[in-house]
Write a protein that holds these residues in place. Sequence first.
Motif, PDB file in Angstrom:
ATOM      1  N   GLY A  45       0.795  -1.217   0.000  1.00 52.07           N
ATOM      2  CA  GLY A  45       0.000   0.000   0.000  1.00 52.07           C
ATOM      3  C   GLY A  45       0.828   1.268   0.000  1.00 52.07           C
ATOM      4  N   ASP A  74      10.910  -7.610  -4.228  1.00 54.39           N
ATOM      5  CA  ASP A  74      10.204  -8.890  -4.217  1.00 54.39           C
ATOM      6  C   ASP A  74       9.083  -8.837  -5.228  1.00 54.39           C
ATOM      7  N   ARG A  76       5.300 -11.029  -6.390  1.00 50.98           N
ATOM      8  CA  ARG A  76       4.339 -12.131  -6.300  1.00 50.98           C
ATOM      9  C   ARG A  76       4.435 -12.893  -7.620  1.00 50.98           C
ATOM     10  N   LYS A 183       0.992 -14.712   3.375  1.00 48.75           N
ATOM     11  CA  LYS A 183       0.146 -13.697   2.726  1.00 48.75           C
ATOM     12  C   LYS A 183       0.033 -14.086   1.248  1.00 48.75           C
ATOM     13  N   LYS A 211       0.777  -1.605  11.859  1.00 50.39           N
ATOM     14  CA  LYS A 211       2.212  -1.851  11.683  1.00 50.39           C
ATOM     15  C   LYS A 211       3.025  -1.485  12.929  1.00 50.39           C
TER      16      LYS A 211
END
Length: 260
Positions: A45, A74, A76, A183, A211
């Motif tokens: 986000g 990174d 996905r 996740k 967080k």
Amino acid sequence: MSTPGVLVHRDQELLARAVAARLVTRLVDVQAARGSASVVLTGGGVGTAVLAELAASRARDAIDWRALDIWWGDERFLPSGDPERNETGARKALLDHVDVDPARVRPMPSTDGPDGADPEAAADRYAAALRAAARPEDHGPVPSFDVLMLGLGPDAHVASLFPELPALYEEERPVVAVRGAPKPPPTRISLTFPAIRAAREVWVIAAGESKSTAVRLALSEAGPIQVPGAGARGRQRTLFLLDRAAASQLPPGIERLSSP
Ligand SMILES: O=C1O[C@H](COP(=O)(O)O)[C@@H](O)[C@H](O)[C@H]1O
């Protein structure tokens, strides 16, 4: 490795704007000194909000976009163009709006790339690209990135280094496949600690109350296997760039600077 500095901004919107401004200054300074610069992008986000703020800023034109190497921390492991890919978000928020050199934009591979749905081969391919870009003065298999940005998950993950997963123990390879991420999606590709710590500057960016515990632990003496954010440190500088909610549980003794 550097000791983290902490800078707190009022809310997520101001945080994203301030990080975007900081990025302009850093990249312009490096380009003025060396001709080109490198940055490692993060998804998530607030990471994507920073890129959108940069796209909206008139100061973005101070960056020589064609002299910028762009990497990812990174990804996905999904087909290219999938809205969940960090690359897709970065292109939409920023890269489609600035004059980058396509040859210097290095997304991590997708499942429809040359290695198909083999994340280990895809990770090796990215490691090879990093190795090819490293120069003798980098003294290692990855470039000394000028800025490496990281989001921080509520579980204190950074990049796709999730607590207790095998990727956290990697000491040699700069990039690994991650399977079984808690996740979604479960299969990912991530830089490892050795690659993250090769960066001159590491910026951990976090917003929101969810967080705050992760921030506290990442700034404490916690071990990086349990708290990956505690292992994210740059060679010359580490900054935790936070909004007030994410900074609401800072450990005692941590010095911080606050903007209005
Ligand atoms: O899955 C990921 O999560 C982190 C943090 O994302 P956020 O939305 O909680 O800020 C992100 O930094 C990472 O790049 C991404 O793949």
